[in-house]
Design a protein around this motif. Structure first.
Motif, PDB file in Angstrom:
ATOM      1  N   ASP A 376      28.616 -17.905   8.399  1.00  0.00           N
ATOM      2  CA  ASP A 376      29.650 -17.717   8.287  1.00  0.00           C
ATOM      3  C   ASP A 376      30.950 -17.947   8.705  1.00  0.00           C
ATOM      4  O   ASP A 376      32.143 -18.952   8.002  1.00  0.00           O
ATOM      5  CB  ASP A 376      30.148 -15.682   7.706  1.00  0.00           C
ATOM      6  CG  ASP A 376      29.125 -15.808   6.075  1.00  0.00           C
ATOM      7  OD1 ASP A 376      28.659 -16.900   5.125  1.00  0.00           O
ATOM      8  OD2 ASP A 376      28.165 -14.489   5.861  1.00  0.00           O
ATOM      9  N   LEU A 377      30.926 -17.985   9.708  1.00  0.00           N
ATOM     10  CA  LEU A 377      31.920 -17.708  11.151  1.00  0.00           C
ATOM     11  C   LEU A 377      32.109 -19.091  11.024  1.00  0.00           C
ATOM     12  O   LEU A 377      33.042 -18.885  11.426  1.00  0.00           O
ATOM     13  CB  LEU A 377      31.808 -16.726  12.284  1.00  0.00           C
ATOM     14  CG  LEU A 377      32.763 -16.020  12.696  1.00  0.00           C
ATOM     15  CD1 LEU A 377      34.109 -16.171  12.010  1.00  0.00           C
ATOM     16  CD2 LEU A 377      32.517 -15.090  13.774  1.00  0.00           C
ATOM     17  N   LEU A 378      30.808 -19.878  11.571  1.00  0.00           N
ATOM     18  CA  LEU A 378      31.255 -20.842  11.850  1.00  0.00           C
ATOM     19  C   LEU A 378      31.113 -21.959  10.746  1.00  0.00           C
ATOM     20  O   LEU A 378      32.026 -22.647  10.957  1.00  0.00           O
ATOM     21  CB  LEU A 378      29.114 -21.265  12.271  1.00  0.00           C
ATOM     22  CG  LEU A 378      28.853 -20.726  13.724  1.00  0.00           C
ATOM     23  CD1 LEU A 378      27.144 -20.953  13.679  1.00  0.00           C
ATOM     24  CD2 LEU A 378      29.421 -21.413  14.569  1.00  0.00           C
ATOM     25  N   ARG A 379      31.309 -21.582   9.927  1.00  0.00           N
ATOM     26  CA  ARG A 379      31.142 -22.548   8.257  1.00  0.00           C
ATOM     27  C   ARG A 379      32.983 -22.231   8.966  1.00  0.00           C
ATOM     28  O   ARG A 379      33.902 -23.315   8.437  1.00  0.00           O
ATOM     29  CB  ARG A 379      30.915 -21.910   7.859  1.00  0.00           C
ATOM     30  CG  ARG A 379      29.422 -22.850   6.683  1.00  0.00           C
ATOM     31  CD  ARG A 379      29.050 -22.590   5.341  1.00  0.00           C
ATOM     32  NE  ARG A 379      29.071 -20.992   4.894  1.00  0.00           N
ATOM     33  CZ  ARG A 379      27.772 -20.380   5.095  1.00  0.00           C
ATOM     34  NH1 ARG A 379      26.815 -21.120   5.431  1.00  0.00           N
ATOM     35  NH2 ARG A 379      27.604 -18.444   4.844  1.00  0.00           N
ATOM     36  N   GLU A 380      33.568 -20.667   9.030  1.00  0.00           N
ATOM     37  CA  GLU A 380      35.206 -21.294   8.510  1.00  0.00           C
ATOM     38  C   GLU A 380      35.660 -21.625   9.956  1.00  0.00           C
ATOM     39  O   GLU A 380      36.426 -22.308   9.777  1.00  0.00           O
ATOM     40  CB  GLU A 380      35.056 -19.631   8.908  1.00  0.00           C
ATOM     41  CG  GLU A 380      34.838 -18.863   7.970  1.00  0.00           C
ATOM     42  CD  GLU A 380      36.400 -19.441   6.921  1.00  0.00           C
ATOM     43  OE1 GLU A 380      37.292 -19.775   7.094  1.00  0.00           O
ATOM     44  OE2 GLU A 380      35.821 -18.570   5.865  1.00  0.00           O
ATOM     45  N   ILE A 381      35.158 -21.742  11.359  1.00  0.00           N
ATOM     46  CA  ILE A 381      35.801 -22.371  12.288  1.00  0.00           C
ATOM     47  C   ILE A 381      35.369 -23.668  13.278  1.00  0.00           C
ATOM     48  O   ILE A 381      36.219 -24.627  13.602  1.00  0.00           O
ATOM     49  CB  ILE A 381      35.738 -21.044  13.639  1.00  0.00           C
ATOM     50  CG1 ILE A 381      34.433 -21.455  14.397  1.00  0.00           C
ATOM     51  CG2 ILE A 381      36.127 -19.819  13.565  1.00  0.00           C
ATOM     52  CD1 ILE A 381      33.954 -20.254  15.491  1.00  0.00           C
ATOM     53  N   GLU A 382      33.731 -23.618  12.575  1.00  0.00           N
ATOM     54  CA  GLU A 382      33.474 -24.898  13.329  1.00  0.00           C
ATOM     55  C   GLU A 382      34.287 -26.093  12.701  1.00  0.00           C
ATOM     56  O   GLU A 382      34.630 -26.859  14.129  1.00  0.00           O
ATOM     57  CB  GLU A 382      31.937 -25.182  13.325  1.00  0.00           C
ATOM     58  CG  GLU A 382      31.359 -26.481  14.018  1.00  0.00           C
ATOM     59  CD  GLU A 382      29.954 -26.544  13.597  1.00  0.00           C
ATOM     60  OE1 GLU A 382      29.333 -27.079  15.139  1.00  0.00           O
ATOM     61  OE2 GLU A 382      29.406 -25.593  13.252  1.00  0.00           O
ATOM     62  N   PRO A 383      34.499 -26.515  11.772  1.00  0.00           N
ATOM     63  CA  PRO A 383      35.505 -27.462  11.833  1.00  0.00           C
ATOM     64  C   PRO A 383      37.238 -27.465  11.558  1.00  0.00           C
ATOM     65  O   PRO A 383      37.610 -28.757  12.122  1.00  0.00           O
ATOM     66  CB  PRO A 383      35.826 -27.669   9.787  1.00  0.00           C
ATOM     67  CG  PRO A 383      34.202 -26.564   9.680  1.00  0.00           C
ATOM     68  CD  PRO A 383      34.190 -25.549  10.686  1.00  0.00           C
ATOM     69  N   LYS A 384      37.234 -26.376  12.491  1.00  0.00           N
ATOM     70  CA  LYS A 384      38.843 -26.054  12.690  1.00  0.00           C
ATOM     71  C   LYS A 384      39.086 -26.820  14.548  1.00  0.00           C
ATOM     72  O   LYS A 384      39.697 -26.638  15.106  1.00  0.00           O
ATOM     73  CB  LYS A 384      39.301 -25.068  12.583  1.00  0.00           C
ATOM     74  CG  LYS A 384      39.614 -25.131  11.129  1.00  0.00           C
ATOM     75  CD  LYS A 384      40.121 -23.602  10.900  1.00  0.00           C
ATOM     76  CE  LYS A 384      39.924 -23.185   9.052  1.00  0.00           C
ATOM     77  NZ  LYS A 384      41.208 -21.471   9.118  1.00  0.00           N
ATOM     78  N   ALA A 385      37.861 -26.764  15.478  1.00  0.00           N
ATOM     79  CA  ALA A 385      37.642 -25.679  16.489  1.00  0.00           C
ATOM     80  C   ALA A 385      37.666 -27.672  17.401  1.00  0.00           C
ATOM     81  O   ALA A 385      38.073 -28.541  17.003  1.00  0.00           O
ATOM     82  CB  ALA A 385      36.665 -25.448  17.416  1.00  0.00           C
ATOM     83  N   ASN A 386      38.425 -27.199  18.300  1.00  0.00           N
ATOM     84  CA  ASN A 386      39.075 -28.615  19.876  1.00  0.00           C
ATOM     85  C   ASN A 386      38.376 -28.433  21.176  1.00  0.00           C
ATOM     86  O   ASN A 386      37.952 -27.466  20.758  1.00  0.00           O
ATOM     87  CB  ASN A 386      40.686 -29.015  19.462  1.00  0.00           C
ATOM     88  CG  ASN A 386      41.271 -27.470  19.904  1.00  0.00           C
ATOM     89  OD1 ASN A 386      40.587 -26.559  20.997  1.00  0.00           O
ATOM     90  ND2 ASN A 386      41.845 -27.376  19.332  1.00  0.00           N
ATOM     91  N   SER A 387      38.955 -28.949  21.797  1.00  0.00           N
ATOM     92  CA  SER A 387      37.331 -28.722  22.921  1.00  0.00           C
ATOM     93  C   SER A 387      38.118 -27.881  23.816  1.00  0.00           C
ATOM     94  O   SER A 387      37.531 -27.253  25.050  1.00  0.00           O
ATOM     95  CB  SER A 387      38.777 -29.788  23.840  1.00  0.00           C
ATOM     96  OG  SER A 387      39.477 -29.649  23.796  1.00  0.00           O
TER      97      SER A 387
END
Length: 457
Positions: A376-387
């Motif tokens: 659930d957390l990865l679905r929320e943050i992975e699309p927004k993550a940067n380097s």
């Protein structure tokens, strides 16, 4: 015989650094001492303790001895340190270094940081200036001296050795055992403070005035609560040595001004470089639960005061330093959103847990439940993550490959869970969780019904 050593205590073959996966420059450049005067190679090394266990030790490991602290001179070329150097130069990974070598805490290790970032220029000297017994003529240039356990926070995953507030709470509620917590006995505690003041601080002061220091790691306790921190940093500025020194911090960032002197405005601009790791393990009220003593709004205000300097000094100068806990996962999306908004880096590690009673570890939860939370957390943050924040994504994914406590400790898991939960419930009573808008762990876990059911089972 050479320097009192027989052939079994001599290096038989030196493996070149380019082919030596066991080598770490720390035993040649860095020195560490705990608030209880326990010396080790570094804060991540899991060594046989001389006096008391550290936070990375397994429960019951070794024996608690009498208080017989060592000076730096006695420690630096001791039998133990020479043995470590012999092993490393011959390509043998010391057991003490398993935290880095097995990536127990994080995927970017302390060893890599020492070898590649801090001290690559000392590696050849380590080979050249170390004899076959492991004795080196090199002297430490990097200091992690924890001068006291003074701290105004009681972070749930910490404890009394590194927090005076935890210590006070333990004493108040008679939660300490004089036979186990020998260092808390009044006469031993007085001896420790005397040794830290008369020996450890004098060693540190000599390093300051020698002009040979290259790096300081300020960590506690809470180092910004120490008068010594502000005094020694000003000494480096006044002596003109600050321009040669890199400074690292691990700080709760609750205090950034001391007697009118501002950390970011008045002290750090004089230094060669700096890396302020601001500890924060979740945003908002969840963060305030994990780190008892945290005022989220004040932390954010203090953190933002360092942002203008980050633009001049680079992304590594101001970092969100995150320790992943099970309750903290429920404030991680908001923390990641803030890191993206402020365009800052995250460092991410997993809470130390070598015992199934550490129920704040994510791995205390059943595997199916934990993986659903991580997904659930990865679905929320992975699309927004940067380097600058991708390390959080990488760590969350890597956690899915690790065994849960139920898998790692099948015989003791249930007993450990119950013992750990009882401890957390006692802390909840002592700290009056649920009052004055403070969250309880039960309220946090209600966000995931399966986790709530497990916790209350």
């Amino acid at each position: 015989m050479a320097n009192g050593q027989d052939d079994d205590q001599k290096i038989k073959k030196r493996i070149p650094f380019s082919k030596n996966n066991a080598f770490c420059i720390a035993p040649w450049t860095h020195t560490y001492i705990s608030p209880q005067s326990e010396r080790r190679m570094c804060c991540a090394s899991r060594e046989q303790h001389s006096f008391m266990q550290q936070y990375i030790d397994q429960a019951g490991e070794g024996k608690t001895a009498s208080y017989q602290p060592l000076t730096l001179e006695e420690h630096w070329n001791s039998d133990h340190m020479r043995s470590i150097r012999r092993k490393m130069l011959s390509g043998e990974a010391p057991a003490e270094c398993m935290v880095c070598n097995e990536q127990v805490l994080n995927i970017y290790t302390y060893k890599s940081y020492f070898n590649k970032v801090l001290f690559p220029h000392h590696i050849q000297k380590a080979y050249d200036l170390t004899d076959d017994t492991g004795r080196t003529s090199m002297r430490p240039v990097s200091y992690d001296y924890r001068l006291a356990n003074t701290c105004n926070f009681k972070c749930r995953m910490c404890g009394e050795p590194l927090s005076s507030s935890w210590e006070q709470e333990k004493r108040q509620y008679s939660e300490w055992d004089p036979n186990r917590d020998i260092w808390m006995q009044p006469h031993i505690n007085a001896e420790i403070k005397k040794f830290q003041r008369e020996v450890v601080e004098q060693e540190f002061a000599r390093a300051i005035t020698s002009g040979t220091m290259e790096e300081i790691y300020w960590v506690g306790g809470e180092p910004l609560m120490w008068e010594q921190h502000w005094r020694y940093m000003q000494d480096l500025v006044d002596l003109g040595f600050s321009k040669n020194v890199h400074v690292r911090y691990n700080t709760n960032l609750s205090k950034i001004v001391h007697k009118g002197v501002h950390l970011f405005d008045d002290i750090l601009p004089h230094f060669k470089s700096y890396n302020v790791c601001a500890s924060i393990d979740a945003a908002g009220k969840v963060g305030e639960f994990v780190r008892t003593g945290l005022n989220w709004e004040k932390w954010l205000e203090n953190f933002k005061s360092g942002l203008p300097y980050m633009k001049k000094r680079g992304a590594d100068s101001l970092i969100m330093d995150v320790t992943l806990t099970l309750p903290g996962l429920f404030g991680m999306k908001e923390l990641h959103d803030l890191a993206i908004e402020l365009d800052v880096k995250m460092y991410v590690k997993i809470v130390f847990a070598f015992d199934p009673s550490i129920v704040l570890s994510p791995f205390a939860a059943p595997k199916k439940v934990l993986h659903s939370i991580l997904d659930d957390l990865l679905r929320e943050i992975e699309p927004k993550a940067n380097s600058k924040t991708m390390v959080l994504v990488e760590t969350l994914k890597e956690m899915k490959n690790r065994p849960t406590f139920e898998e790692a400790y099948p015989d003791t898991y249930q007993e450990g869970f119950l013992r750990g939960r009882d401890q957390q419930r006692r802390l909840a009573r002592y700290r009056k969780d649920g009052e004055e808008s403070r969250l309880t762990i039960e309220q946090i876990y209600e966000r995931n019904p399966a986790l709530s059911q497990w916790w209350n089972s």
